[in-house]
Write an enzyme that holds these catalytic residues in place. Structure first.
Site, PDB file in Angstrom:
ATOM      1  N   PRO A  18     -11.028  -2.956  -3.358  1.00 55.07           N
ATOM      2  CG  PRO A  18      -9.618  -3.659  -2.003  1.00 55.07           C
ATOM      3  CD  PRO A  18     -11.139  -3.821  -2.334  1.00 55.07           C
ATOM      4  CG  ASN A  19      -5.947  -2.378  -5.707  1.00 56.73           C
ATOM      5  OD1 ASN A  19      -5.350  -1.166  -5.760  1.00 56.73           O
ATOM      6  ND2 ASN A  19      -5.668  -3.291  -4.725  1.00 56.73           N
TER       7      ASN A  19
ATOM      8  NE  ARG B  81      -5.682  -4.802 -10.001  1.00 58.51           N
ATOM      9  CZ  ARG B  81      -6.265  -5.501  -8.926  1.00 58.51           C
ATOM     10  NH1 ARG B  81      -7.640  -5.762  -8.752  1.00 58.51           N
ATOM     11  NH2 ARG B  81      -5.722  -6.331  -8.144  1.00 58.51           N
TER      12      ARG B  81
ATOM     13  CE1 TYR C 269      -7.726  -9.675 -10.947  1.00 55.07           C
ATOM     14  CE2 TYR C 269      -5.468  -8.137 -11.007  1.00 55.07           C
ATOM     15  CZ  TYR C 269      -6.265  -9.113 -10.619  1.00 55.07           C
ATOM     16  OH  TYR C 269      -5.889  -9.647  -9.368  1.00 55.07           O
TER      17      TYR C 269
ATOM     18  CG  ASN D 155     -14.169  -8.769  -7.523  1.00 61.44           C
ATOM     19  OD1 ASN D 155     -13.332  -8.994  -6.453  1.00 61.44           O
ATOM     20  ND2 ASN D 155     -13.708  -8.690  -8.726  1.00 61.44           N
TER      21      ASN D 155
ATOM     22  CB  ALA E  86      -6.679  -7.666  -1.891  1.00 55.97           C
TER      23      ALA E  86
ATOM     24  CG  HIS F 169      -7.876 -13.500  -0.961  1.00 57.80           C
ATOM     25  ND1 HIS F 169      -8.469 -14.353  -1.440  1.00 57.80           N
ATOM     26  CD2 HIS F 169      -7.245 -12.414  -1.942  1.00 57.80           C
ATOM     27  CE1 HIS F 169      -8.548 -14.014  -2.722  1.00 57.80           C
ATOM     28  NE2 HIS F 169      -8.014 -13.020  -3.104  1.00 57.80           N
TER      29      HIS F 169
ATOM     30  CG  ASP G  69     -18.691 -10.974  10.919  1.00 58.04           C
ATOM     31  OD1 ASP G  69     -18.994 -12.104  10.860  1.00 58.04           O
ATOM     32  OD2 ASP G  69     -17.807 -10.561  11.889  1.00 58.04           O
TER      33      ASP G  69
ATOM     34  CD  GLU H  92     -16.094 -15.354  -3.170  1.00 58.94           C
ATOM     35  OE1 GLU H  92     -16.821 -16.199  -2.826  1.00 58.94           O
ATOM     36  OE2 GLU H  92     -14.740 -15.134  -3.141  1.00 58.94           O
TER      37      GLU H  92
ATOM     38  CG  HIS I 196     -13.008 -13.620  -7.294  1.00 57.83           C
ATOM     39  ND1 HIS I 196     -12.479 -12.670  -6.313  1.00 57.83           N
ATOM     40  CD2 HIS I 196     -13.635 -14.616  -6.314  1.00 57.83           C
ATOM     41  CE1 HIS I 196     -12.644 -12.620  -4.850  1.00 57.83           C
ATOM     42  NE2 HIS I 196     -13.757 -14.098  -5.056  1.00 57.83           N
ATOM     43  CB  ILE I 197     -11.954 -10.107 -13.137  1.00 56.54           C
ATOM     44  CG1 ILE I 197     -13.112  -9.063 -12.803  1.00 56.54           C
ATOM     45  CG2 ILE I 197     -11.673 -10.338 -14.477  1.00 56.54           C
ATOM     46  CD1 ILE I 197     -12.588  -7.722 -12.597  1.00 56.54           C
ATOM     47  CB  SER I 198      -8.377 -13.407 -11.977  1.00 58.87           C
ATOM     48  OG  SER I 198      -8.472 -13.411 -10.338  1.00 58.87           O
TER      49      SER I 198
ATOM     50  NE  ARG J 184      -4.178 -14.263  -9.776  1.00 57.25           N
ATOM     51  CZ  ARG J 184      -4.515 -13.068  -9.539  1.00 57.25           C
ATOM     52  NH1 ARG J 184      -5.733 -12.696  -9.406  1.00 57.25           N
ATOM     53  NH2 ARG J 184      -3.614 -12.170  -9.447  1.00 57.25           N
TER      54      ARG J 184
ATOM     55  NE  ARG K 130      -3.794 -13.340  -6.053  1.00 56.92           N
ATOM     56  CZ  ARG K 130      -3.583 -12.004  -6.007  1.00 56.92           C
ATOM     57  NH1 ARG K 130      -4.702 -11.336  -5.699  1.00 56.92           N
ATOM     58  NH2 ARG K 130      -2.475 -11.599  -6.362  1.00 56.92           N
TER      59      ARG K 130
HETATM   60  C1  DQA Z   1     -10.062 -10.501  -7.800  1.00 57.04           C
HETATM   61  C2  DQA Z   1      -8.966 -11.505  -6.960  1.00 57.04           C
HETATM   62  C3  DQA Z   1      -8.277 -10.989  -5.832  1.00 57.04           C
HETATM   63  O1  DQA Z   1      -7.382 -12.090  -5.624  1.00 57.04           O
HETATM   64  C4  DQA Z   1      -7.272  -9.728  -6.037  1.00 57.04           C
HETATM   65  O2  DQA Z   1      -7.091  -9.387  -4.891  1.00 57.04           O
HETATM   66  C5  DQA Z   1      -8.331  -8.706  -6.784  1.00 57.04           C
HETATM   67  C6  DQA Z   1      -9.244  -9.223  -7.738  1.00 57.04           C
HETATM   68  C7  DQA Z   1     -10.383 -10.844  -9.236  1.00 57.04           C
HETATM   69  O3  DQA Z   1     -11.393 -10.179  -9.458  1.00 57.04           O
HETATM   70  O4  DQA Z   1     -10.096 -11.585  -9.693  1.00 57.04           O
HETATM   71  O5  DQA Z   1      -8.170  -7.469  -6.582  1.00 57.04           O
HETATM   72  O6  DQA Z   1     -10.875 -10.149  -6.803  1.00 57.04           O
END
Ligand code: DQA
Length: 144
Positions: free
Chosen positions: A9-10, A17, A22, A73, A76, A79, A86, A97, A99-101, A106, A110
């Site tokens: 998502p997002n 965003r 990001y 990735n 959210a 978390h 599963d 896995e 994560h960009i950030s 953080r 998270r």
């Molecule tokens: C994220 C970090 C997550 O905490 C956040 O909800 C995201 C992006 C990242 O790529 O840093 O949507 O996965």
């Protein structure tokens, strides 16, 4: 070799965003970079993004017996989602896995990643390069 790159998502809002967190590059730019890297490495890649947890579960399940690796990735859902954990466990496909950030630096909420328990590695805080690094790990067989 076939790799599946999944964004949750997002992540379709990249470039819009919270660019301070990001970055300024769009989701389309991310996809172009991944496709270019895959072509240069001679690997097949499928890209997928959804804002919906069940759709992400379906996509992970679709990798069973078909894909050699997954880069995910989960946004959210990292978390919150036991369903994604599963699903990765169910298919048994090597998964990294991303994560960009740098999630470790953080908010407290998270700091939990459910999916991490099923992943061979986690790359966090390397920006969009993290996706390519994850693909490299899978290509080198370093993410069994
Ligand atoms: C994220 C970090 C997550 O905490 C956040 O909800 C995201 C992006 C990242 O790529 O840093 O949507 O996965």
């Amino acid at each position: 070799m076939k790799l599946l790159v999944i964004n949750g998502p997002n992540l379709n809002m990249l470039g819009i965003r919270e660019p301070g967190i990001y970055g300024a590059e769009s989701y389309d730019t991310l996809c172009a970079r991944i496709r270019e890297f895959a072509a240069a490495q001679g690997v097949e890649v499928e890209l997928y993004q959804s804002n919906h947890e069940g759709d992400l579960v379906d996509k992970i399940q679709s990798a069973y017996g078909k894909m050699d690796g997954i880069v995910i990735n989960p946004g959210a859902y990292t978390h919150t989602s036991i369903a994604l954990l599963d699903a990765v466990k169910a298919v048994g496909v090597p998964t990294v896995e991303v994560h960009i950030s740098d999630v470790s630096a953080r908010e407290d909420f998270r700091q939990v990643s459910y999916i991490r328990a099923a992943c061979a590695a986690t790359i966090s805080g390397h920006g969009l390069d993290g996706y390519l690094e994850a693909m490299e790990l899978l290509m080198e067989g370093k993410a069994p």
